[in-house]
Scaffold this active site. Structure first.
Site, PDB file in Angstrom:
ATOM      1  N   ALA A  50      50.045  67.015  76.071  1.00 45.16           N
ATOM      2  CA  ALA A  50      49.945  68.422  75.666  1.00 45.16           C
ATOM      3  C   ALA A  50      50.537  68.654  74.275  1.00 45.16           C
ATOM      4  O   ALA A  50      49.978  69.409  73.475  1.00 45.16           O
ATOM      5  CB  ALA A  50      50.626  69.323  76.691  1.00 45.16           C
ATOM      6  N   CYS A  51      51.645  67.997  73.989  1.00 45.25           N
ATOM      7  CA  CYS A  51      52.290  68.177  72.678  1.00 45.25           C
ATOM      8  C   CYS A  51      51.408  67.636  71.553  1.00 45.25           C
ATOM      9  O   CYS A  51      51.330  68.220  70.470  1.00 45.25           O
ATOM     10  CB  CYS A  51      53.659  67.509  72.666  1.00 45.25           C
ATOM     11  SG  CYS A  51      54.796  68.227  73.872  1.00 45.25           S
ATOM     12  N   THR A  52      50.737  66.535  71.815  1.00 45.30           N
ATOM     13  CA  THR A  52      49.819  65.962  70.831  1.00 45.30           C
ATOM     14  C   THR A  52      48.640  66.900  70.609  1.00 45.30           C
ATOM     15  O   THR A  52      48.282  67.210  69.459  1.00 45.30           O
ATOM     16  CB  THR A  52      49.331  64.569  71.287  1.00 45.30           C
ATOM     17  OG1 THR A  52      50.479  63.721  71.413  1.00 45.30           O
ATOM     18  CG2 THR A  52      48.354  63.975  70.301  1.00 45.30           C
TER      19      THR A  52
END
EC number: 1.11.1.24
Length: 160
Positions: A50-52
């Site tokens: 998700a952060c990517t």
């Protein structure tokens, strides 16, 4: 561990100051953005799914934010070295601040208790703040779901 009560920032509040190291070896401060709107997105960890996706999406919209005169800044507790690998691996253009001590995360109220699989722990709650040119909080997104989020923030930035 002492109980941590998160700061509750509200719309119109003065954005908390910060001074952190960032990818590229420089430092980044709130004062660097004086008189300019700023999007600060807090994310838990470099190079996770998700952060990517979130960082790649903000990078994809970076030119749109720039046309509006709005700066972007990603913040996580990861090290500068981790940020630099993350930036290189995914060709990110958004500067990433390293908040290893969690001082900025605590000041913005995003360092909170989380739970996963029945285990509770402290961590960064994915959140975004739109700071107006006056240095005050114009919008807050808490417990962000990544899909469509950058577009939502861009739409809000257009309303400034």
């Amino acid at each position: 561990m002492a109980e941590v009560f998160p700061v509750q920032l509200g719309i119109g509040d003065k954005a908390p100051d910060f001074d952190l190291p960032r990818d590229g070896g420089d430092r980044v401060r709130l004062a660097d953005f004086a008189g300019k709107p700023l999007v600060i997105y807090f994310y838990p960890k470099d190079d996770t799914t998700a952060c990517t996706t979130e960082s790649i999406t903000f990078t994809a919209f970076a030119a749109d934010f720039a046309r509006l005169g709005v700066a972007l800044l990603g913040v996580s507790p990861d090290t500068v070295k981790s940020h630099e690998k993350f930036v290189k691996k995914h060709a990110l253009s958004v500067p990433l601040a390293s908040d290893e001590e969690k001082t900025m995360a605590m000041a913005y109220g995003v360092w909170r208790e989380k739970s996963m699989y029945g285990r509770t722990y402290m961590g960064v709650v994915r959140s975004t703040f739109l700071i107006g040119a006056d240095g005050r909080v114009a919008a807050i997104w808490d417990k962000v779901k990544v899909a469509g989020h950058a577009e939502t923030v861009l739409a809000a930035a257009k309303e400034l």
